[in-house]
Design a protein around this motif. Structure first.
Motif, PDB file in Angstrom:
ATOM      1  N   VAL A   4       0.852  -1.200   0.000  1.00 38.32           N
ATOM      2  CA  VAL A   4       0.000   0.000   0.000  1.00 38.32           C
ATOM      3  C   VAL A   4       0.881   1.240   0.000  1.00 38.32           C
ATOM      4  N   ARG A   5       0.438   2.232  -0.746  1.00 41.14           N
ATOM      5  CA  ARG A   5       1.058   3.558  -0.668  1.00 41.14           C
ATOM      6  C   ARG A   5      -0.048   4.561  -0.370  1.00 41.14           C
ATOM      7  N   VAL A   6       0.163   5.348   0.663  1.00 40.68           N
ATOM      8  CA  VAL A   6      -0.812   6.374   1.053  1.00 40.68           C
ATOM      9  C   VAL A   6      -0.178   7.729   0.802  1.00 40.68           C
ATOM     10  N   ALA A   7      -0.848   8.552   0.042  1.00 39.64           N
ATOM     11  CA  ALA A   7      -0.328   9.904  -0.201  1.00 39.64           C
ATOM     12  C   ALA A   7      -1.482  10.840  -0.532  1.00 39.64           C
ATOM     13  N   ASP A   8      -1.487  11.995   0.065  1.00 38.76           N
ATOM     14  CA  ASP A   8      -2.456  13.048  -0.240  1.00 38.76           C
ATOM     15  C   ASP A   8      -3.902  12.567  -0.132  1.00 38.76           C
ATOM     16  N   GLY A   9      -4.177  11.817   0.896  1.00 34.16           N
ATOM     17  CA  GLY A   9      -5.555  11.384   1.116  1.00 34.16           C
ATOM     18  C   GLY A   9      -6.027  10.309   0.154  1.00 34.16           C
ATOM     19  N   ARG A  10      -5.091   9.741  -0.593  1.00 31.98           N
ATOM     20  CA  ARG A  10      -5.454   8.661  -1.509  1.00 31.98           C
ATOM     21  C   ARG A  10      -4.563   7.452  -1.232  1.00 31.98           C
ATOM     22  N   ALA A  11      -5.027   6.297  -1.652  1.00 33.86           N
ATOM     23  CA  ALA A  11      -4.226   5.096  -1.445  1.00 33.86           C
ATOM     24  C   ALA A  11      -4.209   4.255  -2.702  1.00 33.86           C
ATOM     25  N   GLU A  12      -3.050   3.676  -2.959  1.00 38.35           N
ATOM     26  CA  GLU A  12      -2.936   2.665  -4.006  1.00 38.35           C
ATOM     27  C   GLU A  12      -2.592   1.350  -3.329  1.00 38.35           C
ATOM     28  N   VAL A  13      -3.232   0.286  -3.795  1.00 36.42           N
ATOM     29  CA  VAL A  13      -3.114  -1.012  -3.131  1.00 36.42           C
ATOM     30  C   VAL A  13      -2.793  -2.074  -4.181  1.00 36.42           C
ATOM     31  N   TRP A  14      -1.749  -2.849  -3.931  1.00 32.76           N
ATOM     32  CA  TRP A  14      -1.411  -3.967  -4.804  1.00 32.76           C
ATOM     33  C   TRP A  14      -1.668  -5.240  -4.014  1.00 32.76           C
ATOM     34  N   VAL A  15      -2.587  -6.049  -4.502  1.00 34.72           N
ATOM     35  CA  VAL A  15      -3.007  -7.183  -3.675  1.00 34.72           C
ATOM     36  C   VAL A  15      -3.624  -8.288  -4.527  1.00 34.72           C
ATOM     37  N   GLY A  16      -3.448  -9.508  -4.083  1.00 41.94           N
ATOM     38  CA  GLY A  16      -4.206 -10.624  -4.633  1.00 41.94           C
ATOM     39  C   GLY A  16      -5.377 -10.873  -3.710  1.00 41.94           C
ATOM     40  N   THR A  17      -6.587 -10.699  -4.195  1.00 43.61           N
ATOM     41  CA  THR A  17      -7.759 -10.798  -3.337  1.00 43.61           C
ATOM     42  C   THR A  17      -8.915 -11.453  -4.080  1.00 43.61           C
ATOM     43  N   GLN A  18      -9.754 -12.156  -3.348  1.00 40.45           N
ATOM     44  CA  GLN A  18     -10.968 -12.733  -3.921  1.00 40.45           C
ATOM     45  C   GLN A  18     -12.133 -11.747  -3.822  1.00 40.45           C
ATOM     46  N   VAL A  19     -11.919 -10.628  -3.109  1.00 41.54           N
ATOM     47  CA  VAL A  19     -12.994  -9.648  -2.891  1.00 41.54           C
ATOM     48  C   VAL A  19     -12.457  -8.222  -3.032  1.00 41.54           C
ATOM     49  N   PRO A  20     -12.226  -7.758  -4.267  1.00 41.80           N
ATOM     50  CA  PRO A  20     -11.593  -6.443  -4.421  1.00 41.80           C
ATOM     51  C   PRO A  20     -12.402  -5.290  -3.822  1.00 41.80           C
ATOM     52  N   GLY A  21     -13.724  -5.373  -3.908  1.00 42.41           N
ATOM     53  CA  GLY A  21     -14.546  -4.289  -3.365  1.00 42.41           C
ATOM     54  C   GLY A  21     -14.466  -4.227  -1.850  1.00 42.41           C
ATOM     55  N   GLY A  54      -2.419 -18.810  -4.713  1.00 40.25           N
ATOM     56  CA  GLY A  54      -3.343 -19.643  -3.959  1.00 40.25           C
ATOM     57  C   GLY A  54      -4.385 -18.792  -3.256  1.00 40.25           C
ATOM     58  N   GLY A  55      -5.627 -19.268  -3.279  1.00 38.31           N
ATOM     59  CA  GLY A  55      -6.718 -18.563  -2.593  1.00 38.31           C
ATOM     60  C   GLY A  55      -7.367 -19.493  -1.583  1.00 38.31           C
ATOM     61  N   PHE A  56      -8.098 -20.486  -2.104  1.00 46.59           N
ATOM     62  CA  PHE A  56      -8.730 -21.533  -1.279  1.00 46.59           C
ATOM     63  C   PHE A  56      -9.650 -20.943  -0.219  1.00 46.59           C
ATOM     64  N   GLY A  57     -10.072 -19.692  -0.397  1.00 47.15           N
ATOM     65  CA  GLY A  57     -10.922 -19.020   0.579  1.00 47.15           C
ATOM     66  C   GLY A  57     -10.164 -18.089   1.510  1.00 47.15           C
ATOM     67  N   ARG A  58      -8.840 -18.240   1.618  1.00 49.13           N
ATOM     68  CA  ARG A  58      -8.073 -17.372   2.517  1.00 49.13           C
ATOM     69  C   ARG A  58      -8.174 -15.918   2.098  1.00 49.13           C
ATOM     70  N   ARG A  59      -8.204 -15.704   0.784  1.00 50.43           N
ATOM     71  CA  ARG A  59      -8.200 -14.337   0.293  1.00 50.43           C
ATOM     72  C   ARG A  59      -9.618 -13.787   0.078  1.00 50.43           C
ATOM     73  N   LEU A  60     -10.599 -14.472   0.704  1.00 56.17           N
ATOM     74  CA  LEU A  60     -11.912 -13.850   0.897  1.00 56.17           C
ATOM     75  C   LEU A  60     -11.875 -12.937   2.110  1.00 56.17           C
ATOM     76  N   GLU A  61     -10.806 -13.070   2.898  1.00 54.99           N
ATOM     77  CA  GLU A  61     -10.619 -12.241   4.085  1.00 54.99           C
ATOM     78  C   GLU A  61      -9.743 -11.042   3.717  1.00 54.99           C
TER      79      GLU A  61
END
Lengths: 761, 151
Positions: free
Chosen positions: A384-401, A427-434
């Motif tokens: 994650v990078r936080v700057a000027d009230g905004r954030a950019e996130v690089w992630v492997g996720t099953q639930v981006p929203g 790998g996800g297997f449900g872990r990246r629903l969290e």
């Protein structure tokens, strides 16, 4: 095939949508409200596809690629209807938009037996689908990805194709009826043709699509073929983008020291000594977030230096309520719940008690299964990078929203100020629903504004701070008549309930009522019994539980299919013959059973193991996520009496097979994943602390232990069903049933431990 | 300063001698093909070659490989690598992919040393590489195929 018409005037040259929502059907899934991330010069034809002047076709996929092959499958569905050449296809992640919300996962979560077709179910299904569309929650899970996108992405391809045809016909002054498409070109009957890329280059806006029709299955050229994984070579070469591999100027690395007790928090921390260490830039206290455990992060110039500094932290923990619980207490709580009155009925047919009283034989058995960790090979991490009230996130996720909203909540900014860059999932297997690890990374990045931070969890902390497959206990009771037929079937089971925990930690809403995931694999089996009563008792315990590949099926299939095998033996029936009698009104399941008997050479003596040890076969058949899988395992015992699985014959009916090669891959995968759990999986809790901490104490199957897996897919024209998970549930009971055939020992507890022979020292 | 040749490029590294090779590669040199999976040499996701031998970079202090030639998946080349990667593609081995660079490195080290391995040699060479997706049987098929491709 259903025909639908959409009114579209086409899209601007830069891909901006010219037409608003108003003319499209409500809750449509074709065109979204968020601009697509386009390559220069590409034109978006709708929310699922863009075409470049070079003819390259981008499929915008709303599903995470975690090994299941969904990017390839969805690109196939799009290319099929678009008539695009496979070589032209590329894949990009769709943005977060309501049109991509997963409706199938919501509908599949309703606690209906698959054979129950009635007004209540139809009404609730309709209502749930409607709510699902309104919520627009993007989820890769529940083995729903093909099921969920099957219609919208094919419609998107067909609509785009129609636009290209209409545009070409208009330019030629020809009739649409004289035009066809193939291989990325529109062709006129007179021999003229134009490439899709040329059409994009020549026309600022495309014509309206006119009538849109989906292909008849007989016309499929890609669907049903074993196309190779699009990103396979990049992954093998180490070049595929994963979140942990993201490199950027100024990148810093954070390591974490968690409260050892699940759900515990940091009371106070002295980071003076750690901060003085070379390369260390910050020490950050992180509260328990999204159901996780509190931790202290050290930010440094390399992950290793951050890790080294962890030992210099002086931390006082607030251990919380879980510290009062160990595995034995949990087992006692589950056993007590089995015998209590507080249980939810998931299925009731006839009257079980009198039927049991009249039965010639009553068979009863108790089963148990442990907590399990996901152990994705890529441990949870997020940059994650936080700057000027905004954030950019690089992630492997099953639930981006959900991940986006979690970051926004930690930073106290609008969701629109958070950009999620989705990456492949190791790998996800449900872990990246969290999203505990995503929120944690945001909390770390917040403390070092302007600095991008990669926050990586060690393997130890991955295993010790997971959301576990719930531990479970069950009591099965059945009555057989004098002919060995089941006259009554009663199930009591007890475990923690996942859905209320998940809803609380992600949406902060209380959820009541039945949780299908607790009883799936038990209440929804296809076998028919004259009297059935299936109940589950939800037990409240302070252990975080989550969705683990195949969820409730992962243990309930072990209980159910072991018990069926016990009954077959009690009735002196062959296990195939016994199940055949129970499936007479279920031709699809019956066909799977018959085929696996043939393919496994059931009834013939299996060859001995390479070392001469005797081999026996065990069978299990289980439906999950709409797919029925039967497996026959050939098992021998090693010198240490550990079961060795030599061969697993799998037969499945998953509806229409989109990519048979990747279907086989997923079933092979499910067998190995399920075997790891069946033979060695189990998380032990000692005063709220997870004991197992790496692959030495929580082993997964190794190369030489892997069986030969053969997969046979039954042909079907029915709509495609789930595949990521259904290969998992049958393997544990298939192996346990084989062990019984081999030794006479009935193993009712996971992981499977074969006792020493009677009389042995 | 620790001298190290990585994928053909010579470096003089100002790093703690105890720093594991994996983190030197990933966080100092920016080479991300070798993956972190366990940190204890138990899973093989970090496998690289030191000279010709496969090693688990997560448990190798960088000082112990000073002056040696390190090859990562990012710099892997040559006929063995080509055969292995072609076989990997033909068998459609990969699923999630996290362990695969390590699997490929172990397979390449085996075939470079022993172009015609028997089953036991393959078992031994691949014993330290875990795969959570269960690609093992396709890996076995791909190694057999790569061996055949190498003639």
């Amino acid at each position: 095939m259903r025909r639908r018409t959409f009114l579209l005037t086409g899209l601007g040259a830069a891909g901006a949508l010219v037409l608003g929502w108003s003319l499209l059907p409500p809750r449509q899934r074709l065109v979204g409200g968020v601009p697509l991330p386009l390559r220069d010069g590409d034109v978006a034809l709708n929310g699922w596809v863009a075409i470049g002047r070079d003819g390259a076709v981008t499929a915008f996929v709303p599903k995470a690629e975690m090994g299941q092959g969904i990017h390839t499958a969805l690109a196939m569905l799009l290319a099929e209807e678009l008539d695009a050449p496979w070589e032209a296809m590329r894949v990009a992640h769709a943005p977060i938009d309501r049109i991509y919300g997963n409706i199938a996962v919501a509908v599949d979560g309703l606690p209906f037996h698959p054979d129950d077709v009635n007004v209540l179910r139809r009404t609730l299904t309709w209502y749930t689908a409607k709510v699902g569309r309104e919520l627009g929650l993007m989820v890769t899970g529940g083995s729903t990805s093909v099921k969920d996108c099957w219609e919208p992405i094919r419609l998107a391809g067909a609509t785009a194709r129609a636009q290209l045809v209409t545009t070409a016909a208009r330019a030629w002054g020809a009739s649409v009826a004289d035009c066809t498409t193939a291989d990325g070109r529109v062709r006129h009957a007179d021999g003229r043709s134009v490439g899709y890329g040329e059409l994009i280059a020549a026309h600022a806006t495309l014509e309206r699509p006119g009538a849109v029709a989906l292909k008849a299955p007989a016309d499929y050229r890609l669907i049903g073929t074993s196309v190779r994984r699009l990103e396979g070579d990049a992954k093998a070469r180490g070049r595929a983008p994963f979140a942990l591999d993201e490199r950027m100027p100024g990148l810093r690395h954070a390591a974490l020291r968690f409260c050892p007790v699940l759900g515990g928090a940091v009371r106070r921390v002295d980071g003076t000594a750690a901060t003085a260490m070379r390369g260390v830039e910050a020490v950050v206290t992180i509260p328990p977030l999204h159901g996780g455990t509190g931790a202290v992060a050290v930010v440094a110039d390399s992950h290793w230096r951050a890790t080294q500094a962890l030992d210099a932290l002086r931390i006082e923990w607030d251990e919380g309520p879980a510290a009062a619980y160990s595995s034995a207490d949990i087992a006692t709580a589950l056993e007590r719940a089995l015998d209590g009155d507080d249980a939810t009925t998931y299925r009731r047919v006839g009257d079980v008690e009198p039927a049991l009283e009249r039965a010639a034989t009553v068979v009863e058995a108790r089963y148990a299964a442990p907590y399990l960790a996901h152990a994705t090979m890529e441990p949870p991490n997020c940059t994650v990078r936080v700057a000027d009230g905004r954030a950019e996130v690089w992630v492997g996720t099953q639930v981006p929203g959900i991940a986006r909203d979690a970051v926004a909540a930690v930073l106290d900014v609008d969701a629109d100020d958070v950009t999620i860059h989705e990456r492949f999932l190791g790998g996800g297997f449900g872990r990246r629903l969290e999203v505990d690890f995503v929120a944690q990374a945001a909390a770390v990045a917040k403390a070092v504004p302007g600095v991008p931070v990669s926050v990586l969890r060690s393997r130890e902390d991955d295993l010790r701070h997971d959301f576990y497959r719930p531990a479970s206990a069950a009591r099965y009771r059945a009555g057989l008549d004098a002919q060995g037929r089941i006259v009554a079937w009663e199930v009591r089971s007890a475990s923690q309930s996942i859905v209320p925990q998940y809803a609380r930690r992600h949406f902060d809403i209380p959820v009541r009522g039945p949780d299908k995931t607790t009883a799936e694999g038990s209440f929804d089996v296809r076998y028919e019994f004259p009297a059935v009563h299936v109940r589950h008792a939800a037990v409240a315990l302070p252990v975080p539980v989550g969705f683990w590949r195949s969820v409730g099926h992962s243990h309930n299939a072990f209980f159910t299919e072991s018990f069926i095998d016990e009954l077959a033996h009690a009735a002196r029936r062959d296990p195939v013959e016994f199940r055949r009698a129970l499936l007479q009104r279920h031709p699809r399941q019956l066909a799977v059973l018959e085929r696996v008997a043939v393919e496994s050479r059931w009834g013939t003596p299996p060859a001995p193991a390479p070392d001469g040890a005797p081999v026996a076969r065990g069978l299990a058949l289980h439906e999950s996520f709409g797919t029925t899988v039967a497996q026959v395992a050939e098992v021998s015992l090693g010198p240490d009496r550990v079961p060795r699985v030599h061969r697993v014959t799998c037969v499945l009916d998953c509806g229409l097979a989109v990519n048979p090669g990747h279907i086989a891959q997923q079933v092979e995968s499910g067998v190995v994943f399920g075997l790891s759990a069946a033979l060695g999986g189990g998380i032990t809790i000692d005063r709220g602390r997870v004991v197992e901490g790496n692959f030495d104490t929580q082993p997964i199957l190794r190369f030489a232990e892997a069986p030969v897996v053969t997969v046979h897919v039954l042909p079907s024209a029915a709509p495609p069903q789930g595949l990521g998970e259904p290969g998992v549930p049958p393997i544990a009971p298939a192996v346990a049933n084989a062990v019984f055939a081999l030794t006479g020992e009935r193993l009712r507890t996971l992981p499977l431990r074969v006792p020493a022979p009677r009389g042995a020292a | 300063m620790i001298p190290l040749v990585v994928d053909g490029t010579a470096h003089d590294l100002d790093v703690d001698p105890a720093m594991p090779l994996l983190w030197v590669l990933r966080d100092v040199l920016g080479i991300t093909g070798p993956k972190y999976g366990c940190g204890r040499g138990l899973c093989g996701a970090c496998t690289v070659h030191v000279d010709e031998a496969p090693v688990r970079a997560c448990v190798v202090p960088v000082s112990t490989v000073a002056g040696k030639r390190v090859t990562t998946i990012d710099g892997l080349a040559g006929p063995v690598a080509e055969a292995v990667l072609a076989a990997w593609a033909a068998a459609d081995v990969v699923q999630c992919g996290w362990c695969q660079p390590g699997q490929v490195m172990s397979a390449c080290a085996l075939l470079a040393r022993m172009p015609r391995p028997d089953d036991a040699a393959v078992d031994a060479a691949m014993a330290g590489n875990l795969c959570r997706c269960g690609t093992y049987q396709r890996i076995r098929a791909a190694i057999t195929d790569a061996s055949r491709r190498l003639g």
